[in-house]
Design a protein around this motif. Sequence first.
Motif, PDB file in Angstrom:
ATOM      1  N   ARG A 213     -11.890  50.804  10.179  1.00  0.00           N
ATOM      2  CA  ARG A 213     -11.310  49.705   9.412  1.00  0.00           C
ATOM      3  C   ARG A 213     -10.233  49.019  10.249  1.00  0.00           C
ATOM      4  O   ARG A 213      -9.389  49.681  10.842  1.00  0.00           O
ATOM      5  N   VAL A 214     -10.278  47.705  10.260  1.00  0.00           N
ATOM      6  CA  VAL A 214      -9.338  46.893  11.022  1.00  0.00           C
ATOM      7  C   VAL A 214      -8.603  45.984  10.044  1.00  0.00           C
ATOM      8  O   VAL A 214      -9.226  45.403   9.147  1.00  0.00           O
ATOM      9  N   SER A 215      -7.295  45.851  10.189  1.00  0.00           N
ATOM     10  CA  SER A 215      -6.545  44.945   9.315  1.00  0.00           C
ATOM     11  C   SER A 215      -5.431  44.258  10.086  1.00  0.00           C
ATOM     12  O   SER A 215      -4.799  44.861  10.960  1.00  0.00           O
ATOM     13  N   ALA A 216      -5.222  42.994   9.768  1.00  0.00           N
ATOM     14  CA  ALA A 216      -4.146  42.218  10.385  1.00  0.00           C
ATOM     15  C   ALA A 216      -3.637  41.209   9.367  1.00  0.00           C
ATOM     16  O   ALA A 216      -4.427  40.485   8.754  1.00  0.00           O
ATOM     17  N   ASP A 217      -2.352  41.173   9.200  1.00  0.00           N
ATOM     18  CA  ASP A 217      -1.713  40.273   8.243  1.00  0.00           C
ATOM     19  C   ASP A 217      -1.274  38.994   8.957  1.00  0.00           C
ATOM     20  O   ASP A 217      -0.112  38.603   8.909  1.00  0.00           O
ATOM     21  N   ARG A 218      -2.230  38.377   9.648  1.00  0.00           N
ATOM     22  CA  ARG A 218      -1.925  37.164  10.404  1.00  0.00           C
ATOM     23  C   ARG A 218      -3.238  36.512  10.830  1.00  0.00           C
ATOM     24  O   ARG A 218      -4.324  37.082  10.650  1.00  0.00           O
ATOM     25  N   ASN A 219      -3.135  35.340  11.420  1.00  0.00           N
ATOM     26  CA  ASN A 219      -4.308  34.612  11.886  1.00  0.00           C
ATOM     27  C   ASN A 219      -4.624  35.033  13.318  1.00  0.00           C
ATOM     28  O   ASN A 219      -3.991  34.584  14.263  1.00  0.00           O
ATOM     29  N   LEU A 220      -5.598  35.925  13.483  1.00  0.00           N
ATOM     30  CA  LEU A 220      -5.959  36.434  14.805  1.00  0.00           C
ATOM     31  C   LEU A 220      -6.753  35.399  15.593  1.00  0.00           C
ATOM     32  O   LEU A 220      -7.533  34.625  15.029  1.00  0.00           O
ATOM     33  N   THR A 221      -6.589  35.416  16.904  1.00  0.00           N
ATOM     34  CA  THR A 221      -7.450  34.617  17.765  1.00  0.00           C
ATOM     35  C   THR A 221      -8.766  35.363  17.959  1.00  0.00           C
ATOM     36  O   THR A 221      -8.857  36.574  17.717  1.00  0.00           O
ATOM     37  N   ASP A 222      -9.789  34.668  18.416  1.00  0.00           N
ATOM     38  CA  ASP A 222     -11.078  35.311  18.680  1.00  0.00           C
ATOM     39  C   ASP A 222     -10.929  36.411  19.733  1.00  0.00           C
ATOM     40  O   ASP A 222     -11.596  37.449  19.653  1.00  0.00           O
ATOM     41  N   GLU A 223     -10.065  36.181  20.717  1.00  0.00           N
ATOM     42  CA  GLU A 223      -9.855  37.189  21.762  1.00  0.00           C
ATOM     43  C   GLU A 223      -9.212  38.448  21.181  1.00  0.00           C
ATOM     44  O   GLU A 223      -9.591  39.559  21.539  1.00  0.00           O
ATOM     45  N   GLU A 224      -8.264  38.276  20.269  1.00  0.00           N
ATOM     46  CA  GLU A 224      -7.613  39.422  19.653  1.00  0.00           C
ATOM     47  C   GLU A 224      -8.593  40.214  18.796  1.00  0.00           C
ATOM     48  O   GLU A 224      -8.573  41.449  18.785  1.00  0.00           O
ATOM     49  N   ILE A 225      -9.461  39.510  18.092  1.00  0.00           N
ATOM     50  CA  ILE A 225     -10.483  40.192  17.294  1.00  0.00           C
ATOM     51  C   ILE A 225     -11.416  40.984  18.202  1.00  0.00           C
ATOM     52  O   ILE A 225     -11.749  42.144  17.922  1.00  0.00           O
ATOM     53  N   SER A 226     -11.814  40.393  19.306  1.00  0.00           N
ATOM     54  CA  SER A 226     -12.696  41.069  20.255  1.00  0.00           C
ATOM     55  C   SER A 226     -12.038  42.325  20.813  1.00  0.00           C
ATOM     56  O   SER A 226     -12.695  43.366  20.978  1.00  0.00           O
ATOM     57  N   GLN A 227     -10.740  42.259  21.089  1.00  0.00           N
ATOM     58  CA  GLN A 227     -10.024  43.423  21.611  1.00  0.00           C
ATOM     59  C   GLN A 227      -9.980  44.562  20.596  1.00  0.00           C
ATOM     60  O   GLN A 227     -10.117  45.744  20.958  1.00  0.00           O
ATOM     61  N   MET A 228      -9.821  44.229  19.315  1.00  0.00           N
ATOM     62  CA  MET A 228      -9.786  45.261  18.289  1.00  0.00           C
ATOM     63  C   MET A 228     -11.164  45.885  18.094  1.00  0.00           C
ATOM     64  O   MET A 228     -11.286  47.094  17.874  1.00  0.00           O
ATOM     65  N   ILE A 229     -12.203  45.081  18.204  1.00  0.00           N
ATOM     66  CA  ILE A 229     -13.560  45.621  18.118  1.00  0.00           C
ATOM     67  C   ILE A 229     -13.832  46.539  19.303  1.00  0.00           C
ATOM     68  O   ILE A 229     -14.487  47.584  19.166  1.00  0.00           O
ATOM     69  N   ASP A 230     -13.306  46.175  20.464  1.00  0.00           N
ATOM     70  CA  ASP A 230     -13.471  47.027  21.654  1.00  0.00           C
ATOM     71  C   ASP A 230     -12.822  48.398  21.442  1.00  0.00           C
ATOM     72  O   ASP A 230     -13.310  49.408  21.965  1.00  0.00           O
ATOM     73  N   ILE A 231     -11.731  48.444  20.697  1.00  0.00           N
ATOM     74  CA  ILE A 231     -11.089  49.728  20.408  1.00  0.00           C
ATOM     75  C   ILE A 231     -12.034  50.591  19.576  1.00  0.00           C
ATOM     76  O   ILE A 231     -12.170  51.799  19.824  1.00  0.00           O
ATOM     77  N   LEU A 232     -12.703  50.005  18.610  1.00  0.00           N
ATOM     78  CA  LEU A 232     -13.697  50.747  17.823  1.00  0.00           C
ATOM     79  C   LEU A 232     -14.835  51.227  18.713  1.00  0.00           C
ATOM     80  O   LEU A 232     -15.326  52.350  18.564  1.00  0.00           O
ATOM     81  N   ARG A 233     -15.265  50.384  19.635  1.00  0.00           N
ATOM     82  CA  ARG A 233     -16.346  50.757  20.542  1.00  0.00           C
ATOM     83  C   ARG A 233     -15.988  51.966  21.401  1.00  0.00           C
ATOM     84  O   ARG A 233     -16.867  52.690  21.857  1.00  0.00           O
ATOM     85  N   SER A 234     -14.696  52.175  21.639  1.00  0.00           N
ATOM     86  CA  SER A 234     -14.258  53.220  22.553  1.00  0.00           C
ATOM     87  C   SER A 234     -14.300  54.621  21.949  1.00  0.00           C
ATOM     88  O   SER A 234     -14.002  55.593  22.636  1.00  0.00           O
ATOM     89  N   VAL A 235     -14.659  54.737  20.675  1.00  0.00           N
ATOM     90  CA  VAL A 235     -14.755  56.048  20.044  1.00  0.00           C
ATOM     91  C   VAL A 235     -15.710  56.943  20.813  1.00  0.00           C
ATOM     92  O   VAL A 235     -16.792  56.510  21.235  1.00  0.00           O
ATOM     93  N   GLU A 236     -15.322  58.196  21.020  1.00  0.00           N
ATOM     94  CA  GLU A 236     -16.190  59.169  21.701  1.00  0.00           C
ATOM     95  C   GLU A 236     -16.501  60.309  20.736  1.00  0.00           C
ATOM     96  O   GLU A 236     -15.599  60.964  20.232  1.00  0.00           O
ATOM     97  N   PHE A 237     -17.770  60.520  20.470  1.00  0.00           N
ATOM     98  CA  PHE A 237     -18.190  61.630  19.626  1.00  0.00           C
ATOM     99  C   PHE A 237     -18.259  62.893  20.473  1.00  0.00           C
ATOM    100  O   PHE A 237     -18.768  62.877  21.597  1.00  0.00           O
ATOM    101  N   VAL A 238     -17.748  63.995  19.950  1.00  0.00           N
ATOM    102  CA  VAL A 238     -17.675  65.232  20.724  1.00  0.00           C
ATOM    103  C   VAL A 238     -18.609  66.306  20.188  1.00  0.00           C
ATOM    104  O   VAL A 238     -18.727  67.381  20.767  1.00  0.00           O
ATOM    105  N   ARG A 239     -19.274  66.037  19.068  1.00  0.00           N
ATOM    106  CA  ARG A 239     -20.240  66.997  18.521  1.00  0.00           C
ATOM    107  C   ARG A 239     -21.474  66.247  18.050  1.00  0.00           C
ATOM    108  O   ARG A 239     -21.399  65.132  17.612  1.00  0.00           O
TER     109      ARG A 239
END
Length: 243
Positions: free
Chosen positions: A217-243
């Motif tokens: 879940r991502v939340s921001a109490d402001r008007n994000l730029t497209d680049e900022e949204i992309s950066q937050m999605i990249d953080i989700l992409r970085s999840v590593e499953f260990v099992r």
Amino acid sequence: MKNRFLLICVLFASVLILASCGKESQSDSPSVTETTKPVLQFVTDAEGGMYYPVTDADGNAIRNGDGNLLVFATDSDGNPVEGKTEAVNHVRALVIGKRIEMPEFRIVIPDGWSDARSYNEISIGNPETLDMIFITQVTDMTYDEKVRDTEKLLEAVKRRNKNAVISSEKIQVGGEEAVYMSGRIVNEGDDANPETRQSVYFGYMVTVHNGKVYEGRVSADRNLTDEEISQMIDILRSVEFVR
């Protein structure tokens, strides 16, 4: 109408403030033998328990074949014992350096972000912007149920605010295909009433790994730029499953 969407922002902020603190660990089969030299830094759980995690050269926590974290055994004075480790079947978040370890997955805390008292889920925040990201395992819904539940939420947002922009896309998270759904509300308002200019962004990721459902879940109490949204999605992409 505006009050309902301000309430959404308040709820997101409340999660940061009220997130449960601390981490919990439980011992499991303390018979694993290692020759790694003890690391002097330590981490603590919610009850004040102290652990010396075994990490590799990059700071990654080392796990045994069952996926349990390895920590150095300690003597009667609480000091690490060189050459002997124990397997810890932790059930809550354990923050080790810049990494947050959950039983099934982990994430590296990005630059500019910090742990926001992760406990039952990974919770990180940006102290400058107050943007938030949460990642957790879903135990009460199937993948299809979670996706549909999120779609209904976003549909309700769209019905109640004509400025809402709803979108959906497929992304990769930890090597698994995931769906990412988001809502964006930009209210211009007027200078006489600042509340009407409130803008918010919220996104939801849903994926499956080894038959288990995960949500971000991502939340921001402001008007994000497209680049900022992309950066937050990249953080989700970085999840590593260990099992």
